[in-house]
Design an enzyme around this catalytic site. Structure first.
Site, PDB file in Angstrom:
ATOM      1  N   LYS A   1       0.811  -1.231   0.000  1.00  0.00           N
ATOM      2  CA  LYS A   1       0.000   0.000   0.000  1.00  0.00           C
ATOM      3  C   LYS A   1       0.845   1.283   0.000  1.00  0.00           C
ATOM      4  O   LYS A   1       0.445   2.281  -0.562  1.00  0.00           O
ATOM      5  CB  LYS A   1      -0.961   0.003   1.197  1.00  0.00           C
ATOM      6  CG  LYS A   1      -2.076  -1.037   1.071  1.00  0.00           C
ATOM      7  CD  LYS A   1      -3.068  -0.920   2.214  1.00  0.00           C
ATOM      8  CE  LYS A   1      -4.054  -2.075   2.209  1.00  0.00           C
ATOM      9  NZ  LYS A   1      -5.100  -1.916   3.240  1.00  0.00           N
TER      10      LYS A   1
ATOM     11  N   ASP B   1     -10.177   2.581   2.729  1.00  0.00           N
ATOM     12  CA  ASP B   1     -10.377   1.880   4.010  1.00  0.00           C
ATOM     13  C   ASP B   1     -11.182   2.725   5.011  1.00  0.00           C
ATOM     14  O   ASP B   1     -12.076   2.212   5.682  1.00  0.00           O
ATOM     15  CB  ASP B   1      -9.030   1.504   4.640  1.00  0.00           C
ATOM     16  CG  ASP B   1      -8.387   0.307   3.953  1.00  0.00           C
ATOM     17  OD1 ASP B   1      -9.115  -0.486   3.325  1.00  0.00           O
ATOM     18  OD2 ASP B   1      -7.151   0.166   4.039  1.00  0.00           O
TER      19      ASP B   1
END
Ligand code: ATR
Length: 283
Positions: A76, A112
Site C-alpha cells: 500500500k 479503508d
C-alpha cells in the site's frame, strides 16, 4: 455449457488485487460476486507481485490495458509512492489501496476509512455522533482516524508502542495520544471504540479492555473479521452495546474501485456477506 454472459469477451474490462502473498485475499470473491450479479463483461484476478517487482508490474498492468487494481499488504505504501495523482484520503493515510489506470495516468485512493464509515452507517451508527477511541497504530488505524477526523470527530489513540501513535499524531493534527494502559479509563467519554490491533484475531490473544467503563451508547467496532465475532465484540454484545464486525469494512472498501473500473456502483447486502462469509468459516 456455462451461461455465455459469464465468460469475458475480448472487450472485457480487467482489474485485480496485488499482494504478496495474495492467496488469502477475499477481493476476487467480492468483485467476482458483483461481476456476476450485474452481468458485467469483466474479470477480476489475484496478482501475486513480489515487493521488488511492484513498480514494474503495476506499470505493466496499466500498459496492458487493465482498468486498475486493488493493493493489499505489503504494497500500500509503494502504491502511494508510485501514483501520478492521489486522492485526499490517500494523502492523509499515506497509503493507497485502490488504483485507477486512465489516460496514461495512475490515480490512487485509500478507501479503508470510507469503507469503515460506511460499515458504521450500515449498522445505524452515525460516525460523527461523538468522540472515538482507536486502538492500534497500523495502516488501517491511520486511514480510519483520518476519515473520522474529516467528519469532525475527536479521535483518541492508544497503541502498545506509544512512539508509533505519536508518529501518527504528527501526520494527523488534533489526534490525542494516550498510554496503552489508559485505554479502559478513557472509555467513559467515547461514542465509539475501534480495535485496529491484531488482538482477538484467530490465533492471537484477546484484547483486554474493561467495557464496564463504557457508556450505554458506546458502539464497539473491530476490524478483525476472523473470527467474525471477536472476544471484544462478544463482550460488547453481552453488555447490550451496538457492535460492528470487520466484514463490513472489507466489503464496503471494495465499492469505489468496482464502480471506477466496471462502471456500476455495487451494493453490499446480505447475499454478498453470506457469500464471502462462506469462505471465512472453517470447512
Ligand atoms: P496494519 O495491518 O493495520 O498496518 P500492523 O502494522 O500489523 O497493522 O499493526 C498491528 C497493530 O496491532 C499495532 O498497533 C500493534 O501494536 P505495536 O505498534 O505496539 O506493535 C498491535 N498489536 C499487535 N500485537 C499486540 C499486543 N499483543 N498487544 C497490544 N497491541 C498489539
Amino acid at each position: 455449457m456455462p451461461s455465455p454472459s459469464l465468460i469475458p469477451s475480448g472487450k472485457a474490462r480487467v482489474a485485480g488485487v496485488a499482494g504478496w502473498p495474495v492467496a488469502h485475499s477475499r477481493s476476487p470473491r467480492i468483485h467476482g460476486f458483483w461481476l456476476r450479479r450485474y452481468g458485467i463483461d469483466g474479470a477480476y484476478v489475484p496478482l501475486a507481485i513480489r515487493p521488488d517487482q511492484f513498480d514494474l508490474a503495476v506499470r505493466g498492468l496499466a500498459a496492458a490495458g487493465f482498468s486498475g487494481i486493488n493493493v493489499t499488504v505489503p504494497h500500500k505504501r509503494a502504491a502511494f509512492e508510485l501514483c501520478d495523482v492521489l486522492s485526499p484520503a490517500a494523502r492523509r493515510a499515506g497509503a493507497a489501496n485502490t488504483l485507477v489506470f486512465q489516460d496514461g495516468q495512475i490515480s490512487g485512493d485509500n478507501t479503508d476509512g470510507w469503507g469503515f464509515l460506511a460499515s458504521l452507517r450500515e449498522r445505524g451508527i452515525d460516525p460523527a455522533a461523538g468522540p472515538a477511541l482507536l486502538l492500534g497504530a497500523g495502516g488501517s488505524s491511520r486511514a480510519i482516524a483520518a476519515s473520522l477526523q474529516e467528519g469532525g470527530v475527536t479521535v483518541t489513540l492508544a497503541n502498545r508502542t506509544r512512539e508509533r501513535a505519536e508518529a501518527m499524531a504528527r501526520d494527523l493534527p488534533g489526534l490525542r495520544v494516550i498510554d496503552w494502559e489508559q485505554r479502559s479509563a478513557a472509555l467513559g467519554d467515547q461514542a465509539l471504540l475501534v480495535n485496529t490491533t491484531t488482538l482477538g484475531m484467530a490465533g492471537q490473544p484477546a484484547l483486554s479492555i474493561d467495557l464496564d467503563r463504557a457508556g450505554p451508547r458506546t458502539a464497539v467496532a473491530d476490524i478483525v473479521y476472523v473470527p467474525l465475532e471477536t472476544p471484544l465484540l462478544a463482550q460488547a454484545r453481552a453488555r447490550g452495546l451496538t457492535t460492528v464486525d470487520g466484514l463490513g469494512l472489507l466489503l464496503h472498501q471494495a465499492r469505489p474501485g468496482f464502480a471506477a473500473w466496471f462502471g456500476v456502483a455495487p451494493e453490499v447486502d446480505a447475499a454478498l456477506r453470506d457469500f464471502v462469509l462462506a469462505d471465512l468459516l472453517p470447512a
